[in-house]
Design a protein around this motif. Structure first.
Motif, PDB file in Angstrom:
ATOM      1  N   ARG A  52     -53.745  13.743   2.351  1.00 51.85           N
ATOM      2  CA  ARG A  52     -52.339  13.611   1.984  1.00 51.85           C
ATOM      3  C   ARG A  52     -51.612  12.563   2.827  1.00 51.85           C
ATOM      4  O   ARG A  52     -50.512  12.135   2.471  1.00 51.85           O
ATOM      5  N   VAL A  53     -52.203  12.151   3.937  1.00 52.95           N
ATOM      6  CA  VAL A  53     -51.500  11.271   4.869  1.00 52.95           C
ATOM      7  C   VAL A  53     -51.857   9.802   4.660  1.00 52.95           C
ATOM      8  O   VAL A  53     -51.044   8.918   4.930  1.00 52.95           O
ATOM      9  N   ARG A  54     -53.062   9.524   4.181  1.00 51.27           N
ATOM     10  CA  ARG A  54     -53.483   8.126   4.014  1.00 51.27           C
ATOM     11  C   ARG A  54     -52.499   7.316   3.161  1.00 51.27           C
ATOM     12  O   ARG A  54     -52.146   6.185   3.537  1.00 51.27           O
ATOM     13  N   PRO A  55     -52.021   7.839   2.005  1.00 47.07           N
ATOM     14  CA  PRO A  55     -51.039   7.062   1.242  1.00 47.07           C
ATOM     15  C   PRO A  55     -49.758   6.800   2.027  1.00 47.07           C
ATOM     16  O   PRO A  55     -49.128   5.752   1.844  1.00 47.07           O
ATOM     17  N   VAL A  56     -49.365   7.730   2.901  1.00 51.93           N
ATOM     18  CA  VAL A  56     -48.165   7.531   3.713  1.00 51.93           C
ATOM     19  C   VAL A  56     -48.359   6.351   4.658  1.00 51.93           C
ATOM     20  O   VAL A  56     -47.454   5.529   4.859  1.00 51.93           O
ATOM     21  N   VAL A  57     -49.565   6.246   5.239  1.00 50.74           N
ATOM     22  CA  VAL A  57     -49.870   5.132   6.139  1.00 50.74           C
ATOM     23  C   VAL A  57     -49.747   3.802   5.391  1.00 50.74           C
ATOM     24  O   VAL A  57     -49.108   2.847   5.862  1.00 50.74           O
ATOM     25  N   LEU A  58     -50.351   3.719   4.212  1.00 49.14           N
ATOM     26  CA  LEU A  58     -50.337   2.473   3.447  1.00 49.14           C
ATOM     27  C   LEU A  58     -48.926   2.100   3.000  1.00 49.14           C
ATOM     28  O   LEU A  58     -48.527   0.923   3.060  1.00 49.14           O
ATOM     29  N   LEU A  59     -48.162   3.091   2.571  1.00 48.47           N
ATOM     30  CA  LEU A  59     -46.802   2.815   2.088  1.00 48.47           C
ATOM     31  C   LEU A  59     -45.866   2.437   3.231  1.00 48.47           C
ATOM     32  O   LEU A  59     -44.960   1.612   3.061  1.00 48.47           O
ATOM     33  N   THR A  60     -46.074   3.034   4.394  1.00 42.75           N
ATOM     34  CA  THR A  60     -45.265   2.650   5.548  1.00 42.75           C
ATOM     35  C   THR A  60     -45.541   1.203   5.935  1.00 42.75           C
ATOM     36  O   THR A  60     -44.627   0.450   6.306  1.00 42.75           O
ATOM     37  N   ALA A  61     -46.805   0.788   5.848  1.00 37.85           N
ATOM     38  CA  ALA A  61     -47.144  -0.613   6.104  1.00 37.85           C
ATOM     39  C   ALA A  61     -46.448  -1.537   5.101  1.00 37.85           C
ATOM     40  O   ALA A  61     -45.942  -2.611   5.461  1.00 37.85           O
ATOM     41  N   ALA A  62     -46.394  -1.109   3.833  1.00 41.42           N
ATOM     42  CA  ALA A  62     -45.685  -1.899   2.818  1.00 41.42           C
ATOM     43  C   ALA A  62     -44.188  -1.967   3.121  1.00 41.42           C
ATOM     44  O   ALA A  62     -43.535  -2.989   2.867  1.00 41.42           O
ATOM     45  N   ALA A  82     -51.525  21.734  -5.842  1.00 43.16           N
ATOM     46  CA  ALA A  82     -52.153  20.517  -6.349  1.00 43.16           C
ATOM     47  C   ALA A  82     -51.139  19.519  -6.881  1.00 43.16           C
ATOM     48  O   ALA A  82     -51.451  18.333  -7.052  1.00 43.16           O
ATOM     49  N   ARG A  83     -49.905  19.994  -7.143  1.00 43.15           N
ATOM     50  CA  ARG A  83     -48.847  19.133  -7.673  1.00 43.15           C
ATOM     51  C   ARG A  83     -47.756  18.860  -6.647  1.00 43.15           C
ATOM     52  O   ARG A  83     -46.689  18.346  -6.987  1.00 43.15           O
ATOM     53  N   HIS A  84     -47.997  19.203  -5.396  1.00 47.23           N
ATOM     54  CA  HIS A  84     -46.967  19.052  -4.379  1.00 47.23           C
ATOM     55  C   HIS A  84     -46.592  17.586  -4.147  1.00 47.23           C
ATOM     56  O   HIS A  84     -45.442  17.290  -3.819  1.00 47.23           O
ATOM     57  N   GLY A  85     -47.523  16.653  -4.290  1.00 51.52           N
ATOM     58  CA  GLY A  85     -47.219  15.245  -4.072  1.00 51.52           C
ATOM     59  C   GLY A  85     -46.140  14.754  -5.017  1.00 51.52           C
ATOM     60  O   GLY A  85     -45.103  14.235  -4.596  1.00 51.52           O
ATOM     61  N   ILE A  86     -46.364  14.940  -6.330  1.00 55.06           N
ATOM     62  CA  ILE A  86     -45.392  14.461  -7.299  1.00 55.06           C
ATOM     63  C   ILE A  86     -44.121  15.300  -7.253  1.00 55.06           C
ATOM     64  O   ILE A  86     -43.008  14.789  -7.442  1.00 55.06           O
ATOM     65  N   ALA A  87     -44.245  16.602  -6.966  1.00 52.08           N
ATOM     66  CA  ALA A  87     -43.065  17.455  -6.890  1.00 52.08           C
ATOM     67  C   ALA A  87     -42.157  17.032  -5.740  1.00 52.08           C
ATOM     68  O   ALA A  87     -40.932  16.926  -5.898  1.00 52.08           O
ATOM     69  N   MET A  88     -42.742  16.769  -4.574  1.00 50.72           N
ATOM     70  CA  MET A  88     -41.940  16.339  -3.439  1.00 50.72           C
ATOM     71  C   MET A  88     -41.373  14.940  -3.657  1.00 50.72           C
ATOM     72  O   MET A  88     -40.279  14.614  -3.186  1.00 50.72           O
ATOM     73  N   GLY A  92     -41.410  10.742   0.357  1.00 48.47           N
ATOM     74  CA  GLY A  92     -41.759  11.819  -0.566  1.00 48.47           C
ATOM     75  C   GLY A  92     -43.138  12.382  -0.284  1.00 48.47           C
ATOM     76  O   GLY A  92     -43.331  13.605  -0.243  1.00 48.47           O
ATOM     77  N   LEU A  93     -44.111  11.504  -0.058  1.00 48.45           N
ATOM     78  CA  LEU A  93     -45.465  11.960   0.232  1.00 48.45           C
ATOM     79  C   LEU A  93     -45.573  12.543   1.643  1.00 48.45           C
ATOM     80  O   LEU A  93     -46.442  13.375   1.907  1.00 48.45           O
ATOM     81  N   MET A  94     -44.707  12.095   2.549  1.00 47.91           N
ATOM     82  CA  MET A  94     -44.684  12.683   3.886  1.00 47.91           C
ATOM     83  C   MET A  94     -44.334  14.169   3.819  1.00 47.91           C
ATOM     84  O   MET A  94     -44.908  14.996   4.533  1.00 47.91           O
ATOM     85  N   HIS A  95     -43.387  14.524   2.948  1.00 44.75           N
ATOM     86  CA  HIS A  95     -43.034  15.936   2.782  1.00 44.75           C
ATOM     87  C   HIS A  95     -44.236  16.743   2.293  1.00 44.75           C
ATOM     88  O   HIS A  95     -44.472  17.863   2.755  1.00 44.75           O
ATOM     89  N   ALA A  96     -45.001  16.173   1.352  1.00 46.13           N
ATOM     90  CA  ALA A  96     -46.197  16.864   0.866  1.00 46.13           C
ATOM     91  C   ALA A  96     -47.223  17.003   1.986  1.00 46.13           C
ATOM     92  O   ALA A  96     -47.905  18.034   2.102  1.00 46.13           O
ATOM     93  N   ALA A  97     -47.339  15.987   2.848  1.00 48.45           N
ATOM     94  CA  ALA A  97     -48.261  16.063   3.973  1.00 48.45           C
ATOM     95  C   ALA A  97     -47.834  17.130   4.973  1.00 48.45           C
ATOM     96  O   ALA A  97     -48.671  17.850   5.532  1.00 48.45           O
TER      97      ALA A  97
END
Length: 413
Positions: free
Chosen positions: A288-298, A132-138, A333-338
Motif C-alpha cells: 500500500r505504500v509503494r504508490p505513495v512513494v512514487l506519487l510523492t516523487a511526482a 480490498a477497496r480501501h485505496g479507492i474509498a480513501m 488519499g493512498l497514504m490514508h489507506a496505508a
C-alpha cells in the motif's frame, strides 16, 4: 440482498464523508484563494494571510492526536457532525464580525474541529467499505478537499470579486448545517474499525500491568515515520494551494479570475486522476505504500516546475500546478489507506498521529512561505525550499514501507 444493502450503505457513508471532509477544509484554503479580496477589503498583508492559513492547519495538527482518540470515544458520526457545526459557527462569526481577530478565532476553532473530521471520516469509511477497496474509498473521501477547493477557486473567487466575500460565506453556512445533520444521521459510530483479535500481538505492541490485567494496544513500532513523512509532504506542497493563485497573478502575469480558473482546472483533473490511480492500486493489491512513494516523487517534480516557472513562465507554472496537485492529492488519499493497513485496529489514533504531523507542516509552511516572499521580493526561495522538503518526504515514505510490512507480517504471523 444483504450484500447489495451493505454496498449501498457503504456508498452513502462514503458520499457523506467526502462532502464533510471537503466542507471542513474551506477555512484552510479560503485565505489563499481569496487572498487578494481580503487584501483589498481588510488590508491584510501576505504574511498575515499566511498566519491565518497556518493557524487553521496548525490547530488541526495540535488537536489531531487528541481528536483521533476522542473520535474513537464519541463515534465517527458525532465527531464529524460536531466539526460541521463548528465550521458553520466559525464562518458565521467571520460574516458578522469582519475583522482580523475574528478571522484568527475562526481559523483556530475550525482548524481544531477539522481534526475530528479527519479521524471520523477515516473511521466511518474504513468500517463501511471492504478492505480490498480501501485505496479507492480513501481516495474518493480525500477528493472532497480538492473538489471543494475547485469550487472555491472557480466559483468562489469570481463570486467574491463581484459580491464580496461575506455574502459568499453566508450562503455556505446553511449548507454546512444540513451536512452536519446528515453526518449525525447517516454515518456509523465505527468506534472500532477492526477486529480486536486482528491487533498486532507483540511484546512492544501490548502493555499490561501484570497477569490478569487488561492490556492496551499500541501503534506499531516505527509508526512515527508516518507523521514525519506527512509533515515533510505538506510542508513542501501546501504552497501549491495557498499561494498558486497569487503566484500566477503576480509572477505569471495572469488575472486573478484566470489564475483561479487554472487552479480550479488543476483541482478537477486531480480529483479524477487520484480516483483512477487509487482504483488501479486496489486492483494491483499488495504494497500500500509503494504508490505513495512514487506519487510523492511526482509531487516534488511538480513543485520544481512551479519553481522553474519564474524563468519559464505560465506554461511551466500551470504544468507544475496540475502535476503537483494531482500527485500530492493522490499520495494523500493512498497514504490514508496505508495508515489503515498498518494499524486497522486503531484507525482513529493512527489517523490522528499521522495528521498531527501533516497539519503541523502546514502550520509552518503557509506563513513562512509568505514571509519569504515579502523578505526577498520574489517566490524563488519559497519554491526552492518546497522542492527540498518534498524530496525529503519521499525518503521518509520509503521507511514507512518497512513499518507497514512488519506490522502486517506480525498480524498474519
Amino acid at each position: 440482498m444483504t450484500g447489495e444493502r451493505g454496498s449501498r450503505r457503504g456508498g452513502i457513508v462514503l458520499t457523506v464523508a467526502t462532502v464533510a471532509i471537503g466542507l471542513g477544509s474551506i477555512p484552510g484554503f479560503l485565505f489563499g484563494y481569496l487572498g487578494s479580496v481580503f487584501e483589498d477589503d481588510l488590508g491584510i498583508s501576505k504574511p498575515a494571510l499566511g498566519v491565518l492559513i497556518g493557524v487553521f492547519f496548525g490547530a488541526t495538527g495540535l488537536a489531531s492526536t487528541v481528536g483521533g482518540a476522542w473520535a474513537e470515544r464519541i463515534g465517527a458520526h458525532k465527531a464529524v457532525g460536531l466539526d460541521m457545526l463548528v465550521v458553520a459557527a466559525g464562518l458565521l462569526l467571520a460574516v458578522l464580525v469582519p475583522t482580523y481577530p475574528s478571522l484568527l478565532v475562526m481559523a483556530a476553532a475550525t482548524g481544531a474541529g477539522y481534526a475530528l473530521s479527519n479521524a471520523g471520516t477515516n473511521m466511518a469509511v474504513a468500517a463501511s467499505i471492504a478492505p480490498a477497496r480501501h485505496g479507492i474509498a480513501m481516495a474518493v473521501r480525500t477528493a472532497g478537499v480538492p473538489a471543494v477547493g475547485a469550487l472555491q477557486s472557480l466559483v468562489g473567487v469570481a463570486a467574491a470579486a463581484t459580491f464580496g466575500w461575506r455574502p459568499v460565506l453566508a450562503v455556505v453556512v446553511p449548507v454546512i448545517v444540513v451536512v452536519a445533520v446528515l453526518c449525525f444521521w447517516l454515518l456509523p459510530a465505527a468506534r472500532s474499525s477492526g477486529d480486536p483479535a486482528a491487533a498486532v500481538v507483540e511484546a512492544h505492541d501490548l502493555v499490561g500491568d501484570g497477569p490478569g490485567t487488561p492490556r492496551r494496544v499500541r501503534l506499531p513500532a516505527g509508526f512515527l515515520w508516518y507523521p514525519v513523512a506527512a509533515f515533510l509532504l505538506i510542508a513542501g506542497t501546501q504552497p501549491i494551494y495557498s499561494w498558486s493563485v497569487l503566484y500566477l497573478d503576480e509572477v505569471g502575469g495572469l488575472s486573478v479570475p484566470m489564475a483561479g480558473a487554472l487552479a480550479s482546472v488543476g483541482s478537477a483533473v486531480a480529483v479524477v486522476a487520484m480516483i483512477v490511480l487509487a482504483g488501479r492500486a486496489d486492483r494491483t493489491g499488495g504494497d500500500r505504500v509503494r504508490p505513495v512513494v512514487l506519487l510523492t516523487a511526482a509531487s516534488a517534480v511538480g513543485v520544481a516546475l512551479l519553481w522553474l516557472g519564474i524563468l519559464a513562465g505560465p506554461v511551466s507554472m500551470t504544468a507544475g500546478l496540475v502535476l503537483g496537485g494531482l500527485a500530492q492529492l493522490t499520495a494523500i488519499g493512498l497514504m490514508h489507506a496505508a495508515v489503515v493497513a498498518t494499524a486497522p485496529h486503531l484507525v482513529g489514533r493512527a489517523s490522528g498521529a499521522t495528521m498531527a504531523g501533516y497539519y503541523l507542516g502546514a502550520l509552518l509552511s503557509a506563513p513562512l512561505f509568505g514571509l519569504s516572499v515579502d523578505a526577498t521580493g520574489g517566490y524563488g526561495l519559497g519554491w526552492g525550499v518546497s522542492v527540498a522538503l518534498t524530496a525529503a518526504s519521499v525518503l521518509c515514505f520509503v521507511r514507512c514501507r518497512s513499518v507497514t510490512a512488519r506490522a502486517q507480517a506480525a498480524r498474519t504471523g
